[in-house]
Design a protein around this motif. Structure first.
Motif, PDB file in Angstrom:
ATOM      1  N   ILE A 180       4.314  -0.443   1.106  1.00  0.00           N
ATOM      2  CA  ILE A 180       4.554   0.103   2.450  1.00  0.00           C
ATOM      3  C   ILE A 180       5.935  -0.329   2.954  1.00  0.00           C
ATOM      4  O   ILE A 180       6.074  -1.317   3.681  1.00  0.00           O
ATOM      5  CB  ILE A 180       3.461  -0.383   3.429  1.00  0.00           C
ATOM      6  CG1 ILE A 180       2.068  -0.190   2.814  1.00  0.00           C
ATOM      7  CG2 ILE A 180       3.556   0.363   4.760  1.00  0.00           C
ATOM      8  CD1 ILE A 180       0.987  -1.008   3.468  1.00  0.00           C
ATOM      9  N   PRO A 181       6.983   0.391   2.568  1.00  0.00           N
ATOM     10  CA  PRO A 181       8.319   0.013   3.030  1.00  0.00           C
ATOM     11  C   PRO A 181       8.582   0.459   4.466  1.00  0.00           C
ATOM     12  O   PRO A 181       8.018   1.464   4.921  1.00  0.00           O
ATOM     13  CB  PRO A 181       9.246   0.736   2.057  1.00  0.00           C
ATOM     14  CG  PRO A 181       8.448   1.895   1.560  1.00  0.00           C
ATOM     15  CD  PRO A 181       7.009   1.496   1.609  1.00  0.00           C
ATOM     16  N   PRO A 182       9.463  -0.252   5.156  1.00  0.00           N
ATOM     17  CA  PRO A 182       9.972   0.215   6.445  1.00  0.00           C
ATOM     18  C   PRO A 182      11.198   1.083   6.167  1.00  0.00           C
ATOM     19  O   PRO A 182      11.308   1.675   5.089  1.00  0.00           O
ATOM     20  CB  PRO A 182      10.345  -1.086   7.144  1.00  0.00           C
ATOM     21  CG  PRO A 182      10.834  -1.945   6.010  1.00  0.00           C
ATOM     22  CD  PRO A 182      10.020  -1.561   4.805  1.00  0.00           C
ATOM     23  N   LEU A 183      12.128   1.148   7.093  1.00  0.00           N
ATOM     24  CA  LEU A 183      13.390   1.841   6.844  1.00  0.00           C
ATOM     25  C   LEU A 183      14.155   1.090   5.760  1.00  0.00           C
ATOM     26  O   LEU A 183      14.331  -0.122   5.827  1.00  0.00           O
ATOM     27  CB  LEU A 183      14.219   1.885   8.134  1.00  0.00           C
ATOM     28  CG  LEU A 183      15.544   2.660   8.077  1.00  0.00           C
ATOM     29  CD1 LEU A 183      15.278   4.148   7.862  1.00  0.00           C
ATOM     30  CD2 LEU A 183      16.328   2.444   9.369  1.00  0.00           C
ATOM     31  N   VAL A 184      14.599   1.835   4.732  1.00  0.00           N
ATOM     32  CA  VAL A 184      15.299   1.237   3.599  1.00  0.00           C
ATOM     33  C   VAL A 184      16.661   1.906   3.458  1.00  0.00           C
ATOM     34  O   VAL A 184      16.804   3.120   3.657  1.00  0.00           O
ATOM     35  CB  VAL A 184      14.489   1.400   2.295  1.00  0.00           C
ATOM     36  CG1 VAL A 184      15.202   0.737   1.126  1.00  0.00           C
ATOM     37  CG2 VAL A 184      13.091   0.802   2.464  1.00  0.00           C
ATOM     38  N   PRO A 219       2.878  -4.594   2.547  1.00  0.00           N
ATOM     39  CA  PRO A 219       3.872  -4.272   3.567  1.00  0.00           C
ATOM     40  C   PRO A 219       5.165  -5.040   3.316  1.00  0.00           C
ATOM     41  O   PRO A 219       5.144  -6.183   2.857  1.00  0.00           O
ATOM     42  CB  PRO A 219       3.203  -4.724   4.867  1.00  0.00           C
ATOM     43  CG  PRO A 219       2.280  -5.823   4.445  1.00  0.00           C
ATOM     44  CD  PRO A 219       1.816  -5.474   3.062  1.00  0.00           C
ATOM     45  N   VAL A 220       6.267  -4.399   3.622  1.00  0.00           N
ATOM     46  CA  VAL A 220       7.585  -4.998   3.383  1.00  0.00           C
ATOM     47  C   VAL A 220       8.353  -5.050   4.699  1.00  0.00           C
ATOM     48  O   VAL A 220       8.322  -4.105   5.494  1.00  0.00           O
ATOM     49  CB  VAL A 220       8.384  -4.175   2.351  1.00  0.00           C
ATOM     50  CG1 VAL A 220       9.728  -4.827   2.070  1.00  0.00           C
ATOM     51  CG2 VAL A 220       7.593  -4.012   1.059  1.00  0.00           C
ATOM     52  N   GLY A 221       9.079  -6.147   4.925  1.00  0.00           N
ATOM     53  CA  GLY A 221       9.906  -6.256   6.130  1.00  0.00           C
ATOM     54  C   GLY A 221       9.090  -6.096   7.391  1.00  0.00           C
ATOM     55  O   GLY A 221       8.010  -6.673   7.541  1.00  0.00           O
TER      56      GLY A 221
END
Length: 231
Positions: A180-184, A219-221
């Motif tokens: 689950i990335p946020p803005l990358v 989840p990331v970041g």
């Protein structure tokens, strides 16, 4: 879940998150197969990495997908991990003239239906191999909808639900992860300010840690602020 000695298929593997995943997995001694629509870009990406081969394919096209699956079965029958990373997004707001149904159709095909189809076709290969895994790349917007991505949000929410059901259905037979990335900071997210996002390497690093811990939801970041981590 081991992070080396795997044979891994990564869709959308020639750029952005997909390329970084291929890079990190190949460094760990995995065999990596990347696929995407642009053959030239795929070859260029594979030439920069070790233990990586490229197979041109369009996961939204049934005939192309069948050819990809047949090639995997013939040349890489030991495949034990699929990372469904390919995606498409339209940036717009709902309006009387937004043509939302057409935009949603393309997003749902790329971000949801093609993943269901490819996963189903590869399940016979995955399930006969040890440490079988599927990693579906959703998004923070599946948990925290954004009005500039109205139907992309919906497609990722559908993928999130499918991922949970896939995990519950196969239980001990298949490890199913949701990344689950946020803005990358990738070309994919340029239109929504991707330069302000986290580097793709942070996404890859978080997935590797989660695989080692068998942490299904990844989840990331800033996604960690909205998503409950579960094992």
């Amino acid at each position: 879940m081991k992070t080396n000695g795997n044979t891994i298929l990564i869709t959308g593997g020639s750029a952005g998150i997909g390329f970084e995943l291929a890079k990190q997995f190949s460094k760990l001694g995995n065999k990596v197969v990347i696929t995407g629509r642009n053959e030239e870009r795929l070859k260029q990406a594979a030439s920069q990495l070790e233990n990586v081969v490229a197979i041109q394919g369009d996961v939204t096209n049934a005939e192309s997908t069948d050819q990809l699956v047949a090639q995997i079965k013939e040349q890489h029958p030991e495949l034990n991990m699929v990372i469904n990373n390919a995606g498409y997004a339209d940036v717009y707001q709902l309006d009387t003239n937004a043509n939302a149904a057409a935009k949603a159709g393309q997003e749902m095909e790329t971000n949801y239906l093609s993943i269901v189809g490819l996963t189903e076709k590869l399940l016979p290969t995955l399930l006969k191999n040890e440490n079988a895994a599927v990693v579906n790349v959703t998004s923070i917007v599946a948990y925290y909808p954004q009005k500039m991505l109205p139907t992309y949000t919906a497609s990722k929410a559908a993928l999130r639900a499918y991922t949970d059901v896939l995990r519950d259905t196969f239980e001990e037979k298949l490890n199913v992860f949701e990344l689950i990335p946020p803005l990358v900071n990738t070309d994919f997210s340029k239109e929504i300010g991707g330069e302000n996002g986290i580097p793709p390497k942070e996404v890859a690093d978080e997935l590797l840690l989660a695989l080692e811990k068998n942490q299904w939801r990844v989840p990331v970041g800033m996604s960690k602020d909205f998503v409950q981590i579960s094992n």
